[in-house]
Design a protein around this motif. Structure first.
Motif: not given
Length: 245
Positions: A230-234
């Motif tokens: 996920g984008t927010t976990y990158r």
């Protein structure tokens, strides 16, 4: 973070060097160990000084900043790219740089970029501690009692490969079987020891010691399963990439 990040500044413009050195001087968390004005000088200083962080200009004589990154030996350092040209930004993130700053660099924006580096260093240290603990044989002894249908199963946390959310259920993948338990993934996440386990998107939690490979967009587990990031976990996944996968 108690130990300052050791920075190598690479920029061929004297005024840009002066501005960045002034920014660094305001932050106790940074320590400039060298300044280079071209790529060849930068490579030599990099090999000698082994900095934690590069403050890297792109428009350098003979070899641009991205070409320089590709020529550095050993594990890549953290990198903040600095340029007067916005069009270099996309290539920067393809090269896994932490941030891209436009010249002239505003101090508040510089601080935000350094904070990103510090957060990634801390995340990497946490992940590295978990991986090192398992490698050394000091595997967490945590056991979970998982209700699989009508059966209670005692599961060692370190055996869990990944957890997948399915509405009010979770699917727990083990080396030899898959359990389906009636509980929310958020509840199970609280019971799993961090930083051994990392949430990589809204639906998946992975065991960081069970990663086969990752490109930052997707993670392949040792079981062969592929998990999108996920984008927010990158930022967390980027830190995992910098371990010895």
């Amino acid at each position: 973070m108690n130990t300052p990040l050791r920075c190598l500044l690479i920029d061929d413009e004297p005024l840009a060097q002066e501005l960045l050195l002034d920014h660094v001087a305001q932050l106790h968390s940074l320590d400039i160990v060298g300044v280079a004005s071209n790529a060849l000088q930068a490579i030599e200083l990099y090999q000698t000084l082994k900095p934690d962080l590069l403050l890297l200009d792109i428009n350098l004589p003979r070899m641009n900043g991205y070409e320089l990154l590709g020529s550095l030996p050993g594990k890549a350092p953290w990198v903040i790219v600095i340029s007067g040209y916005q069009e270099f930004a996309f290539e920067g993130f393809e090269n896994n740089v932490v941030d891209f700053l436009l010249k002239p660099v505003v101090f508040s924006r510089f601080v935000r970029a350094i904070t990103k580096v510090q957060e990634r260093v801390q995340a990497l240290d946490a992940v590295g501690s978990a991986v090192g603990s398992v490698t050394a044989g000091n595997v967490p002894s945590n056991q979970l009692a998982i209700k699989d249908g009508k059966t209670m199963v005692n599961v060692a946390c370190q055996d869990i490969i990944l957890v997948e959310a399915m509405s009010d259920y979770v699917k727990i993948t083990l080396p030899d079987r898959v359990l389906v338990s009636h509980q929310r993934v958020s509840a199970l996440e609280k019971m799993l020891p961090a930083p051994l386990f990392v949430r990589v998107n809204r639906s998946f939690i992975i065991n960081t010691t069970k990663i086969r490979q990752t490109d930052g967009q997707q993670i392949e587990m040792q079981s062969g399963q592929r998990v999108p990031v996920g984008t927010t976990y990158r930022s967390v996944v980027s830190s995992i990439i910098r371990t010895a996968l």
